[in-house]
Design an enzyme around this catalytic site. Structure first.
Site, PDB file in Angstrom:
ATOM      1  N   GLU A 243       1.019  -1.203  -0.073  1.00 44.81           N
ATOM      2  CA  GLU A 243       0.150  -0.129  -0.072  1.00 44.81           C
ATOM      3  C   GLU A 243       0.810   1.278   0.120  1.00 44.81           C
ATOM      4  O   GLU A 243       1.651   1.528   1.124  1.00 44.81           O
ATOM      5  CB  GLU A 243      -0.848  -0.082   1.356  1.00 44.81           C
ATOM      6  CG  GLU A 243      -1.607  -1.121   1.371  1.00 44.81           C
ATOM      7  CD  GLU A 243      -2.796  -1.171   0.407  1.00 44.81           C
ATOM      8  OE1 GLU A 243      -3.286  -0.058  -0.123  1.00 44.81           O
ATOM      9  OE2 GLU A 243      -3.555  -2.151   0.281  1.00 44.81           O
TER      10      GLU A 243
ATOM     11  N   CYS B 258      -2.620   8.563   3.369  1.00 48.28           N
ATOM     12  CA  CYS B 258      -2.411   8.083   1.919  1.00 48.28           C
ATOM     13  C   CYS B 258      -3.742   8.410   1.048  1.00 48.28           C
ATOM     14  O   CYS B 258      -3.599   8.280  -0.052  1.00 48.28           O
ATOM     15  CB  CYS B 258      -2.347   6.595   2.051  1.00 48.28           C
ATOM     16  SG  CYS B 258      -3.483   5.803   2.897  1.00 48.28           S
TER      17      CYS B 258
HETATM   18  P1  NAP Z   1       8.598   4.629   4.636  1.00 55.40           P
HETATM   19  O1  NAP Z   1       9.815   5.790   4.982  1.00 55.40           O
HETATM   20  O2  NAP Z   1       8.438   3.918   3.334  1.00 55.40           O
HETATM   21  O3  NAP Z   1       8.403   3.568   5.771  1.00 55.40           O
HETATM   22  C1  NAP Z   1       7.389   2.726   5.982  1.00 55.40           C
HETATM   23  C2  NAP Z   1       7.713   1.512   6.952  1.00 55.40           C
HETATM   24  O4  NAP Z   1       8.706   0.875   6.301  1.00 55.40           O
HETATM   25  C3  NAP Z   1       8.499   1.953   8.124  1.00 55.40           C
HETATM   26  O5  NAP Z   1       7.811   1.061   9.362  1.00 55.40           O
HETATM   27  C4  NAP Z   1       9.451   1.837   7.997  1.00 55.40           C
HETATM   28  O6  NAP Z   1      10.488   1.380   9.553  1.00 55.40           O
HETATM   29  C5  NAP Z   1       9.821   0.555   7.058  1.00 55.40           C
HETATM   30  N1  NAP Z   1      11.126   0.488   6.571  1.00 55.40           N
HETATM   31  C6  NAP Z   1      11.835   1.408   5.863  1.00 55.40           C
HETATM   32  N2  NAP Z   1      12.783   0.931   4.952  1.00 55.40           N
HETATM   33  C7  NAP Z   1      12.731  -0.433   5.439  1.00 55.40           C
HETATM   34  C8  NAP Z   1      13.527  -1.287   5.040  1.00 55.40           C
HETATM   35  N3  NAP Z   1      14.674  -1.126   4.161  1.00 55.40           N
HETATM   36  N4  NAP Z   1      13.139  -2.687   5.420  1.00 55.40           N
HETATM   37  C9  NAP Z   1      12.046  -2.905   6.343  1.00 55.40           C
HETATM   38  N5  NAP Z   1      11.445  -1.970   6.489  1.00 55.40           N
HETATM   39  C10 NAP Z   1      11.539  -0.570   6.194  1.00 55.40           C
HETATM   40  O7  NAP Z   1       6.916   5.432   4.629  1.00 55.40           O
HETATM   41  P2  NAP Z   1       6.489   6.610   5.628  1.00 55.40           P
HETATM   42  O8  NAP Z   1       7.343   7.677   5.846  1.00 55.40           O
HETATM   43  O9  NAP Z   1       6.409   5.891   7.073  1.00 55.40           O
HETATM   44  O10 NAP Z   1       5.172   6.455   5.213  1.00 55.40           O
HETATM   45  C11 NAP Z   1       4.818   7.628   4.410  1.00 55.40           C
HETATM   46  C12 NAP Z   1       4.371   7.075   2.992  1.00 55.40           C
HETATM   47  O11 NAP Z   1       3.393   6.068   3.151  1.00 55.40           O
HETATM   48  C13 NAP Z   1       3.739   7.906   2.055  1.00 55.40           C
HETATM   49  O12 NAP Z   1       4.177   7.792   0.783  1.00 55.40           O
HETATM   50  C14 NAP Z   1       2.187   7.379   2.018  1.00 55.40           C
HETATM   51  O13 NAP Z   1       1.493   7.709   0.854  1.00 55.40           O
HETATM   52  C15 NAP Z   1       2.352   6.076   2.238  1.00 55.40           C
HETATM   53  N6  NAP Z   1       1.283   5.463   2.901  1.00 55.40           N
HETATM   54  C16 NAP Z   1       0.260   4.754   2.291  1.00 55.40           C
HETATM   55  C17 NAP Z   1      -0.785   4.189   2.778  1.00 55.40           C
HETATM   56  C18 NAP Z   1      -1.829   3.115   2.060  1.00 55.40           C
HETATM   57  O14 NAP Z   1      -2.326   2.616   2.793  1.00 55.40           O
HETATM   58  N7  NAP Z   1      -1.337   3.130   0.729  1.00 55.40           N
HETATM   59  C19 NAP Z   1      -1.046   4.453   4.068  1.00 55.40           C
HETATM   60  C20 NAP Z   1      -0.501   5.358   4.820  1.00 55.40           C
HETATM   61  C21 NAP Z   1       0.836   5.829   4.403  1.00 55.40           C
HETATM   62  P3  NAP Z   1      11.151   2.640  10.278  1.00 55.40           P
HETATM   63  O15 NAP Z   1      10.414   3.643  10.501  1.00 55.40           O
HETATM   64  O16 NAP Z   1      11.759   1.898  11.203  1.00 55.40           O
HETATM   65  O17 NAP Z   1      12.285   3.130   9.325  1.00 55.40           O
END
Ligand code: NAP
Length: 520
Positions: free
Chosen positions: A256, A293
């Site tokens: 997502e 999102c």
């Molecule tokens: P993110 O930086 O991609 O991080 C998301 C999750 O992934 C966090 O728990 C992060 O952990 C983990 N993560 C990061 N790098 C990783 C790796 N190499 N291996 C395993 N896990 C890893 O996103 P975000 O900044 O939290 O969220 C914002 C984004 O989420 C936006 O683009 C938004 O559109 C999207 N979003 C989508 C939805 C949907 O339902 N489609 C809902 C909400 C948000 P750490 O925090 O520990 O680094």
């Protein structure tokens, strides 16, 4: 200072070292630390598979539902405490905090209700018998059985409660143990929820594990039968999908990700429909400081209505009170982290460099209410505008994850549909109009580029729910840029965690084999 722990192998484990700092985005004070250094994730996954999995598979849907109901009640019972943590660690207003916390308990509650309908079965039967020939001597059936692995849930920072709850509800109901990892920066809420689950012994041992900090090598130990459900940025989603073990073992992955959701206004509308459109846009841009999102990133209006919409939105944005979200008079808090603030301001600059003009906002507000000058990760509600749908450039490509949206005039329905589709696949868009032909053309013109479409008309304006409200009964997810995933949707969501197997053989025997399953 609170130090977050992980709950793995049936116990709380403290990571080594200093760990990451979790910050209050209003005051910039450190509120907790989190480390997973030294946590044995390979063992954690094995424990979940070997201990939690069998316990869940032995339970009926109704029994799993009782766990889910208890989880919902545990969250609801600690509602005020969790909202306070969301204010502290997420920059949420009380209303934003409620949205997240009630979203979690509500979704778990809905899946507990579904569990009651599925009753005493432990697996699903998909469809009717198929006979190959005139009799049932040679027949086929399909069964859906829980995968015998673990569901790794990785969530984004914006919905620490809801993200955890919605994924958990579906996997547990399917009969698959969960290891839940919130984003580190806002993990306090999810950590408290995990503590409540453990304190209240809601799940059998091994059925629920929790990662309080960085993912370490967790995902590198996923194998066949495991599932990875990820919510976050498209870039990280793509990286995780390509992990060698994930590819080699065909680990199921649901992503997502980003979304450039549109709100579309039709040519002629009743006052009720127009008001609904304005109300939804204002809410979808400022609720949770635009860090949803499902937030509206592109506002399409007929060119003849551009000026009126611009004025009306400027008025609504002027009503937003930005400041310390702990105050009752504040309606929008800061974004969650310093990095987030920088990304949002950089994102605005990118759209402006490509030709968008700033109508209001576009920077940090001058004096957020109740905040020490110079502190906090604030961004003013921002309305940008481009001259035409065709010239909008990165507006159709770059998601600015904050209180930011762009007004885009369109000159005809074909141009509108093409421009909306340039978003590359979205979670939810909304169409407002009272002309059935316009609605039909637009809905079917953009449906395949979306997971969900919300249609606002004068008939439902008074009762409509804003597009950002993700309902457990409807699918959540979207094609392309949105990750290509699908979650929720009532019983549909269970499929991610179930293996569909065709059984082929003597009809009456197959009938007796599937009798204890629940036909869907
Ligand atoms: P993110 O930086 O991609 O991080 C998301 C999750 O992934 C966090 O728990 C992060 O952990 C983990 N993560 C990061 N790098 C990783 C790796 N190499 N291996 C395993 N896990 C890893 O996103 P975000 O900044 O939290 O969220 C914002 C984004 O989420 C936006 O683009 C938004 O559109 C999207 N979003 C989508 C939805 C949907 O339902 N489609 C809902 C909400 C948000 P750490 O925090 O520990 O680094």
């Amino acid at each position: 200072m609170k130090s977050l722990r992980s709950h793995v192998g049936g116990e709380w484990v403290e990571g080594r070292g200093k760990g990451a700092e979790l910050v209050n985005p209003t005051t910039e004070a450190v509120v907790a630390t989190a480390s997973t250094e030294g946590v044995d994730f390979r063992a954690a996954l094995a424990f979940a598979r070997d201990v939690g999995g069998p316990a869940l598979r032995a339970a009926t849907f109704a029994e799993r539902g009782a766990m889910i109901r208890a989880a919902s009640r545990a969250i609801h019972g600690a509602r005020d405490e969790l909202i306070a943590l969301a204010i502290d660690n997420g920059g949420c207003t009380r209303s934003d905090g409620k949205f997240d916390v009630d979203g979690a308990s509500g979704t778990l509650g809905a899946y507990a209700d579904l569990a009651s309908e599925l009753g005493d079965a432990r697996f699903l039967v998909d469809g009717e018998a198929i006979n190959f020939g005139r009799s049932s001597r040679l027949a086929g059936r399909h069964v859906l059985l829980p995968l015998e692995g673990v569901a790794a849930h990785v969530n984004a920072f914006n919905f620490p409660a809801w993200g955890l709850g919605e994924k958990l509800a579906v996997a547990i109901l399917a009969g698959v143990p969960v290891i839940s990892k919130p984003a580190t920066s806002t993990a306090l809420v999810a950590h408290r929820i995990a503590e409540l689950f453990v304190e209240q012994a809601i799940f059998p041992r091994g059925a629920f594990s929790f990662v309080g900090g960085a993912p370490g090598d967790l995902l590198e130990h996923l194998v066949a039968q495991d599932v990875l459900a990820f919510t976050g940025s498209g870039a990280v989603g793509a990286q995780l999908r390509a992990l060698p073990n994930v590819v080699a073992s065909s680990v199921r992955v649901n992503v997502e990700a980003d979304s450039l959701n549109a709100a579309i206004l039709g040519g002629e509308t009743s006052d009720e429909t127009y008001d609904l459109f304005l109300k939804d846009v204002a809410k979808e841009v400022t609720q949770k400081t635009g860090q949803k999102c499902t937030a509206t990133r592109r506002v399409f209006v007929p060119r003849a209505r551009l000026e009126a919409v611009r004025e009306a939105l400027v008025e609504r944005f002027a009503d937003v009170k930005v400041g310390d979200p702990a105050r009752d008079d504040v309606t929008m808090g800061p974004v969650a982290t310093r990095r987030q603030q920088r990304d949002v301001l950089d994102g605005i600059a990118k759209l402006v460099a490509a030709g968008a003009k700033v109508v209001v906002g576009g920077k940090a507000p001058d004096a957020p209410l109740g905040v020490e000058p110079g502190r906090g990760f604030f961004v003013a509600p921002t309305l940008l505008e481009v001259s035409s749908a065709a010239d909008a450039g990165p507006v159709h490509e770059h998601e600015v994850f904050g209180p930011v949206t762009t007004l885009i005039p369109y000159d005809g329905t074909p141009e509108l549909i093409a421009a909306v589709r340039r978003g590359g696949g979205g979670l939810v868009s909304s169409v407002y109009g009272d002309d059935k032909e316009f609605l039909r053309t637009v809905v079917f013109g953009i449906a395949t580029a979306h997971g969900r479409l919300v249609i606002g008309t004068e008939k439902n304006a008074g009762a409509a729910m804003s597009p950002g409200l993700v309902l457990p009964q409807l699918v959540h997810g979207g094609p392309g840029r949105a990750g290509g995933g699908e979650e929720l949707g009532g019983a549909r969501g269970l499929r991610l965690y179930l293996q569909r197997t065709a059984l082929q053989g003597y009809g009456p025997l197959l009938q007796s084999l599937v009798e204890s399953g629940k036909q869907v």
